[in-house]
Design a protein around this motif. Structure first.
Motif: not given
Lengths: 358, 358
Positions: B228-232, B245-246, B250-251
């Motif tokens: 689980a991962e939550v990005c803004p 984009e972020e 990042r990945c």
DNA sequence: CTGAAAGCGCTTACAG
DNA sequence: CTGAAAGCGCTTACAG
């Protein structure tokens, strides 16, 4: 001892909204004084202003706009009839109205016609019953005669129609130079080297006829008259998709190299149908829309289009209504200029076509 | 001798809207009689009804809603505060309101908050000054405390908030089961075989927090907690594009195989950014949105999403307001169920990935 | 059906 | 500043 919930007791059971009278009694001043304070008059001492305002808060006073309007015969309301809330074009015009209305100290009151003549009619009646300072009509779907009859009856309410030009001298209008817009689209495509440019028509929508006529004129001007072709379409995505379908069916491999579509939403329909059919845009076919609503600007669509200055059109509409309310007698016909916005759906025609264009 | 144009002479110069009195005089009946006819009472003889109606037409009579409301203490108006006219979601809820309001014989009056707290505040004040039967708030951007303070003051006006649940017992609400919606999205992706499913958050928008919490719970339920991962993110296309984009930044090559995005508009932003970056959807990454607004249904987007029953939410909101106006005292919290709509942006994860998922 | 009257909640002069 | 009054355009009893 009333709890918040008691406040919702039905009227019949005694709930009553506080009035000027209540505030005056509590503050120990006259009603006239309260009225002055509430309307922000300077001719009130600070001390009594304070007492009045705190009394307002205490009783939860909120001026009754109906009573005020009745007394003033000026509602400070600008009615806005929006024919279709789903069309992003109108949302942007409303932004302009909002902006124009603030300095004038008026309030925007909107009603939606839901793209249905009956609903629109009722909504307009309601707006007029509010005896507003003026009414802005955004893209009515009413027949000209109905619209004029409806407005004609209400007499001294200035009305401005945006997008659509109404014949009546009673109604001002703010619209775009459709012919110039079509010229921009055709010129852009012609400059890229396109010769076979087909127009997908708006089928009776506001401005569609002028847009189509403008297209024909532009084709003539660019010496492309024999390549001019208008296909029936509409102002919706489905209509655009259907028009593209029809075109694919009729032309087979021999597609035009460019399409000038009546509006952006329809153009999106065209784009999706072409994508499904494996026709590359702009590789194989270039597409130009009209409006520059946000769908066009979406990075996903990235549609080349003809921009209508929506915000400005809103501002101009407010100005027209206000002037008319102030006494101007001649109808005003404001025409704004379009602007070409080039994005990613247009490119020079492919050299390697089997249709072989000039 | 007044020509149509004379009708636009400013008020000061004598233009006056016709009143009941004018009609009564012309028809040769009493004002009370005219009032009955205008409101469609049956207790009037056909002959005099005819005379009255024709007199109405002749003088161009239009009832003054302000005077009527003042006399009746019931405006028959349902105020609608739309926080953002540009969001297609709200347009569809308004369709539901419109539908619900017609049988009740009320009129919808809308005001827009333009996504600005100050404008929204003014708009709400205006709506309340209309002393409406009730107010429907669609996605307020006001802080909870401000909203409650504003509404609390106006007392006996039933208010229902759609989308957003307001703490106050004064305000009813109609909202969706956000957790269930998130579960639908995650379950769909998990069933397709996705394990690494990232959530792009709505960043403070209405319901966003519950949606994100629902996502976490669902990941837990599916034994995917460690993935689980939550990005803004946010509720706009730009926010979605930025979040994508972020993520790309990042990945690098090691992207999640699926994205559950806070709403449809943001998902469109994600789709465009991914397209620009050459990341295939759903080949390389699956994307699920939320709302099922028309952008999702567009053939061009064809976004798999979680549908909110917008029309029904509108109908329920009207029902809640009307019940409350009729005397219900307890606040109502209506929660509707979401529904998964599978389109073309989801597919099983690619087997040939370098990230290699379980 | 009529006609006269009161009242809805404000604003707007006007005399003090 | 106050206080009393008229008026905005309707609705709503009420006596005839």
């Amino acid at each position: 001892m009333t709890t918040p919930q008691d406040a919702f007791t039905p009227r019949a059971a005694g709930a009553r909204r506080p009035t000027l009278e209540d505030v005056a009694r509590l503050a120990g001043v006259s009603r006239a004084q309260v009225s002055l304070v509430v309307r922000g008059s300077a001719r009130v001492s600070d001390a009594s202003r304070e007492r009045v305002l705190s009394a307002c808060r205490e009783v939860g006073y909120r001026p009754n706009l109906h009573a005020r309007t009745l007394a003033q015969t000026e509602s400070g309301i600008l009615g806005v009839l929006v024919s279709d809330l789903h069309n992003p074009f109108f949302a942007e015009v409303v932004d302009g109205l909002q902006e124009g209305v603030r300095p004038a100290g008026k309030q925007l009151v909107m009603a939606s016609g839901g793209r249905s003549p009956e609903v629109e009619r009722e909504a307009l009646e309601m707006l007029l019953s509010l005896h507003p300072t003026g009414v802005v009509v955004l893209g009515s779907v009413l027949a000209d005669a109905d619209l004029e009859e409806l407005l004609g009856r209400g007499l001294p309410v200035p009305v401005v129609s945006v997008t659509r030009v109404v014949g009546s001298a009673l109604v001002d209008s703010v619209s775009i130079d459709e012919a110039a817009g079509a010229e921009l689209a055709v010129a852009h495509l012609a400059e890229l080297g396109h010769r076979r440019i087909t127009h997908l028509d708006g089928a009776g929508g506001a401005g569609a006829a002028d847009r189509a006529a403008g297209y024909r004129a532009a084709m003539r001007r660019h010496g492309l008259q024999d390549r001019a072709e208008v296909c029936p379409g509409g102002f919706t995505e489905a209509a655009g998709a259907a028009a593209a379908e029809e075109l694919l069916h009729r032309c087979g491999e021999d597609l035009p190299t460019a399409l000038f579509v009546a509006n952006d939403i329809a153009a999106v329909g065209v784009l999706s149908r072409l994508a499904e059919a494996g026709v590359e845009v702009p590789g194989r076919v270039s597409v130009v829309g009209f409006d520059d609503s946000w769908v066009a600007g979406s990075r996903f669509t990235a549609l080349t289009t003809v921009r209508q200055p929506k915000l400005r059109m809103g501002l101009l509409a407010v100005a027209a209504v206000l002037e008319r309310a102030a006494g101007r007698r001649e109808p005003s016909r404001t025409v704004v200029e379009p602007e070409l916005v080039v994005r990613s759906t247009t490119a020079p025609p492919a050299r390697v076509g089997r249709g072989g264009q000039g």
